[in-house]
Motif scaffolding. Sequence first.
Motif: not given
Length: 523
Positions: A113-127
């Motif tokens: 459930l959280f995999e895609y939101p996590q990937n979007i966050a990894l793009q938006a914020f400092p990894v």
Amino acid sequence: MSAEGYSDKGEKHAHNVAVSTREVDTGAQLVAGADFELDEAEAVRIRRKIDWHILPMMCTLYWIQFMDKTTLGSSAILGIRYNWFVFPLVGVSATRAKGTHRLGTIFYLSYLLFEYPQNIALQAFPVGKWMSFNITVWGIVLCLHAACTNFAGLFVVRFILGACEGAITAGFMIVSSMFYTRNEQTLRVGYWLLMADPAQIISGFISFGSLHIHSGGMEPWQWLMIITGILTLVCALAYWFLFPDSPTNAWFLTKEERVKAVRRIKENQTGVENKHFKKDQMIEALTDPKTWLFALFSALDNVPNSLTNQRQIIVSSFGFSNLQTTLLGCVDGLVEICTIWTGVTLAARVRDGRAYVGAVYFVPSLLGIVLINTLPWSDKVGLLFSQWLTGISVTAFVMSLSWLSSVTAGHTKKVTTNAIMLSAYCVGNAAGPFMWQAKYKPRNHVPWAIIAACYAICPLILLLIRHMLSKENSKRDAEPPDETYEDVYIEVVDENGEKTERKVDKAYLDLTDRQNREFRYVL
């Protein structure tokens, strides 16, 4: 992208400022206008410096992540008892097994459930910072396991753990593609994935130590949760201060070394990263056949991953004692360490051999499945060695992770394909445990047949992907040179504080692998 375009502020330029800095790769700011060839010895020096600063941290975190994920199973030996389920050392009753399966499934359902939101966050914020945040949350939640007194409590904490873990493998795939060339990624991904196996051994020693803690009015399993939770929080702190977000701002590299680090990966044609979500790249990822072939491979290859939790039960059923079963479990880790190391080494050295190496490593596993189903039940040594053979195919999944990163360009497309593949990983892992049912014991012919089918299909998928990519490479080789992105400039501020326009190589334009016709797929 047009020939006259706009700057960041929307001001139209007479010169060829073709894209805003928002559109291009973050590495473009460093290397725009820089026209130099990087000396091989200097490139190796930069790579070694990167290795020393990030590989130990990646390996450590992956070890802790895997150890944390298996703490619930380790707690079985340390006396965890709840109303809905009980974990004995080997075997569980049919009713209680359902509770165990549900806890395993909720972890992967949350991950999904959280995999895609996590990937979007990894793009938006400092990894590095985003991973540190997730590690902190899961460290706290791991400690909270010790306060759980019923299934509902464990259900909640396992759900949160699954949500947090979605940031780690995806984050590591992104970081590996930022810092390393495509050939180097195969080895480095293999190195940090290897740590799942030492984690099983080290976790056993921590569990053994926890068994001897009798203080504070707590049970040994509660101490295990607190100890591993504290280790996780220490790791989170280290990541916040020491783990780099990208080569463009890595604290351990000088300004000149950052330029060289970005220039070093130009051959990837994937750049470093872009912090802005691009809908067209997401759509391209969803319509790219290789995205779904990798996802299908990931799902089928991880259905057999349920063996991780079944190995001790199966080995015990061969006639070994509890102590023998526990000690023999260490061999599983050693087998996987050897097979992953040899597999990624071969894949890195054999030109265009990723699919071939991955496919070959399924052969011993299929042989093991045949033997484990046909050998006499009295031949416990033969059955044991057959069981070990079934773990050799793990190498193929390790290589598929680095391969996917190497054949995908465009940062939004990359995070989307990573999310899809890791979501498929969750589906396989969530479905796998349900095939191990009491009615199939002791020989478990039905589960083994399902695993055999998965292991027969997976190598064919790898070979199909290779065929498709090879065909596309040949098509591009026959095309005339594509000059669409040859004259692209961005506006940068020079050393004197003045704005100037500098040409950007197409490798740093955040183009997808379809848009950049110079991109060649590694095979």
